[in-house]
Motif scaffolding. Structure first.
Motif, short mmCIF file in Angstrom:
data_model
loop_
_atom_site.label_atom_id
_atom_site.label_comp_id
_atom_site.label_asym_id
_atom_site.label_seq_id
_atom_site.Cartn_x
_atom_site.Cartn_y
_atom_site.Cartn_z
N ILE A 259 32.55 40.55 48.02
CA ILE A 259 32.59 39.27 47.31
C ILE A 259 34.06 38.90 47.19
O ILE A 259 34.81 39.58 46.49
N LEU A 280 34.79 43.71 45.26
CA LEU A 280 35.20 42.40 44.80
C LEU A 280 36.72 42.32 44.87
O LEU A 280 37.42 43.18 44.33
N CYS A 287 38.72 35.69 42.57
CA CYS A 287 37.43 36.40 42.52
C CYS A 287 37.02 36.51 41.05
O CYS A 287 37.26 37.52 40.39
N ASN A 290 31.75 36.22 38.91
CA ASN A 290 30.67 36.66 39.78
C ASN A 290 29.69 37.52 38.97
O ASN A 290 30.09 38.18 38.02
N CYS A 316 41.18 39.15 40.16
CA CYS A 316 39.81 39.67 40.03
C CYS A 316 39.50 39.76 38.53
O CYS A 316 39.66 40.82 37.92
N ASN A 319 34.36 39.12 35.87
CA ASN A 319 33.13 39.38 36.62
C ASN A 319 32.16 40.17 35.75
O ASN A 319 32.57 40.92 34.85
#
Length: 673
Positions: A259, A280, A287, A290, A316, A319
């Motif tokens: 991802i 990820l 990112c 998610n 990131c 998430n």
């Protein structure tokens, strides 16, 4: 530690399509002996030309062929057991736990084999009475479709009687009629793009083509062999039918699913094998946001990995993982890291996630936060790992503000439940259930964590805290013991310091007052030597703006910082604060004690008081007395000054004594006899 195979919930069969170059093929189920594994090429049983490795291991193993099978050959690896008793128990004899475990393992594996054989069969529903199960004769069903008569029994139906599919109308007020074709577009299946889901055909291209054409893609029941990474892009959804929708990695040389952007959903499927099951990282966009839900990852090197990667503008963050199970990871179950110059993975949420070794070896941890900041939260998560692990949960040197809430940790072989590496900061641990026989919390961070109902022997550890109304039934101080000489600089990690200067004179430096606002320090001399302990301040003026001297056993001083300077709040000079000295020459009065009993039996002596500007002498009173019978005079003088009352004072007979006091400018005699 288990000494027998555990039979996991896996199908005891796996299929591959040979590449023409690959020689190693993995099976994901245990076998008891190498002869329990049947190997087929395009359905033909093979009996030689290969080695079967890792028999007896719960996680399965490898088949290594002497030469690569030809390109396109379908390879089937199947556990095929003889249905037999493998153990016999003697009446009245010893009852071996290992023997019964092996017998039950064999029976369970046999049931799995039967269940797999029955799974493809058509059958009547359990909630109706079975009717005729015989197919019409071959001649009657040739070139016919299978149908059912008025009793629901099988009949042969002429194909020309088949009708086209009708339009579709949903139930309920306001429902409109749609064509079947339009209805089918509601959920695009990877099978619409040619995916087979038979575990034999490489479905990588079909799955990626579906994700290229549509943002919401369904994976029906089946085993979908993939030979390369499936990439899920921004705002896409890849959803299965549950744990019967399996993405099977051909080997562990690639990541199963990546991802690389934001707002994606991955749900209701199983991933088997691969280097990283789900990775990820911000490759194309940030990112973030998610969602990974109800996913099982089995047999990967690392189950889930979040990587800060190499661009701080593509982080990131934020998430969400819910009910993700990682089975038999070889390295880490869940791993937060940073492989390049990007930011650390921050503020990610893990709920009811589980790393479970199932007796397979693992080289690192169930959960490893190597890098990560700002409230990466692990709530109701479990790490149940093999004894080969380095820790159930490991919080690494690049981690800060990590939250572990209701964690469950289990292992053996002294594996720590939670390991805090040096450099990790502000970890919060609440309601830890520690089942591993290692340390509940193995702290290498220097106390950079907070615990509530966690750890052993102390369930709670609080960091900087303000209490407006505190009632304590027992108060304990974290005490530091110091036995040294030279100079020691304190920090604020301890309140009480028990100090021995037996090895030589010692200077204790308080931390700068500005770095210790509100801190209290207690320093006590615990040895009987004459070596003085001088209490001063690093880059400062010291307590009450001067040095403080502890010269006798049990002398102590308590000090408090207001952020600008250190103040003495209490001190003592122990009873019998007296120095005995027998010598000759110059003897410096160091102000460490109140009474100096001096013997000049060996020769004349000069007892030299500190100079007029000595801060340690201000307000101090000392008595100097000659104790020996010799005629050697003891002269009381002043270093660099004129002496008490402006003159050097002789003590020329036994029991002659002089008591002096210092006002900061000169020494005055207050008694002489």
């Amino acid at each position: 530690m288990t000494s027998h195979i555990k039979i996991p919930k896996v199908q005891p069969i796996v299929r591959y399509v040979a590449s023409g170059t690959q020689t190693d093929y993995q099976y994901f189920f245990p076998i008891f002996a190498s002869e329990d594994l049947a190997i087929y090429f395009d359905g033909a049983r093979q009996y030689h030309g290969f080695d079967i490795l890792d028999a007896g291991k719960t996680e399965g193993g490898l088949v290594t062929f002497d030469a690569p099978p030809k390109n396109g050959v379908v390879i089937t690896l199947e556990r095929l057991l003889e249905f037999e008793r493998i153990t016999d128990f003697i009446e009245g004899g010893d009852f071996s736990a290992q023997a019964i475990n092996n017998e039950l393992d064999y029976l369970t594996a046999s049931v799995q084999q039967i269940n797999r054989s029955l799974a493809p069969m058509l059958r009547y529903n359990d909630h109706e009475i079975a009717g005729n199960v015989d197919l019409p004769p071959r001649a009657n069903r040739t070139n016919k479709a299978l149908g059912f008569d008025g009793n629901g029994d099988p009949i042969a139906v002429a194909i020309e009687n088949m009708q086209s599919a009708p339009a579709y109308t949903a139930s309920g007020m306001g429902a409109v009629t749609r064509t079947t074709v339009d209805k089918f577009k509601d959920m695009i299946s990877v099978r619409n793009f040619g995916a087979k889901g038979d575990g034999l055909t490489d479905d990588t291209l079909a799955i990626q083509q579906a994700l290229t054409a549509y943002d919401s893609v369904f994976i029906p029941e089946g085993t979908y062999l993939i030979s390369n990474t499936i990439t899920v892009a921004a705002k896409q959804t890849l959803r299965g039918a549950g744990q019967t929708s399996v993405l099977l990695c051909q080997d562990k040389t690639f990541n199963a699913v990546e991802i690389v952007e934001d707002y994606t959903t991955l749900a209701n499927l199983k991933i088997q094998g691969g280097d990283v099951g789900i990775k990820l990282y911000g490759r194309d966009r940030p990112c973030v946001q998610n969602a990974i839900t109800d996913v099982v990852i089995a047999g990967a090197n690392t189950g889930v990995q979040l990587d800060g990667y190499n661009d701080t503008n593509k982080p990131c963050y934020w998430n969400n993982f819910d009910r993700v199970l990682v089975e038999q990871p070889a390295i880490n179950g869940f791993h937060l890291t940073k492989s390049g110059a990007g930011d650390t993975p921050n503020a990610n949420k893990f709920h009811a996630c589980r790393a479970y070794s199932l007796s397979a070896p693992i080289t690192n941890a169930g959960f490893y936060v190597e890098h990560g900041r700002y409230n990466n939260s692990f709530i109701d998560c479990e790490a149940n790992v093999d004894g080969t692990a380095q820790g159930c949960f490991i919080i690494g040197a690049g981690a800060g503000e990590t939250q572990l809430i209701n964690p469950y940790a289990e292992s053996f072989n002294q594996v720590p439940n939670i390991k805090l590496e040096n450099g990790s900061i502000e970890t919060s641990i609440m309601n830890l259930l520690s089942v591993s026989d290692g340390a509940a919390i193995w702290d290498l961070s220097g106390g950079q964590y907070m615990a509530y109902n966690a750890g052993f022997p102390f369930k709670n550890r609080l960091q900087k805290t303000t209490a407006t109304d505190l009632n304590t039934t027992l108060q304990r101080y974290d005490t530091e013991y110091i036995d040294a000489s030279g100079t020691i600089t304190l920090d604020t990690s301890h309140t009480v310091h028990l100090v021995s200067s037996f090895g030589g004179a010692l200077t204790i430096e308080l931390p700068e007052a500005g770095n210790a606002t509100g801190a209290e320090m207690v320093i006590k001399k615990i040895d009987s030597s004459k070596n003085v302990i001088t209490v001063t301040e690093e880059n400062g003026n010291g307590p009450d703006s001067r040095n403080y001297y502890l010269g006798s056993e049990n002398d102590y001083v308590t000090m408090l910082s207001n952020g600008a300077e250190w103040f003495v709040t209490s001190s003592n000079r122990s009873a019998g604060n007296t120095r005995f000295y027998d010598g000759a020459g110059i003897y410096d009065i160091d102000m460490a004690v109140d009474i100096y009993l001096l013997s000049s039996f060996g020769g004349v002596m000069e007892a030299r008081l500190p100079p007029a500007n000595a801060p340690e002498a201000v307000g101090r009173t000392v008595t100097i007395k000659k104790t020996d019978v010799s005629s050697n005079v003891i002269t009381v003088s002043e270093l660099g000054g004129s002496g008490p009352d402006g003159f050097n004072q002789p003590l020329n007979a036994q029991y002659k004594a002089l008591t002096v006091v210092f006002d900061g400018g000169q020494w005055f005699i207050i008694s002489q006899f």
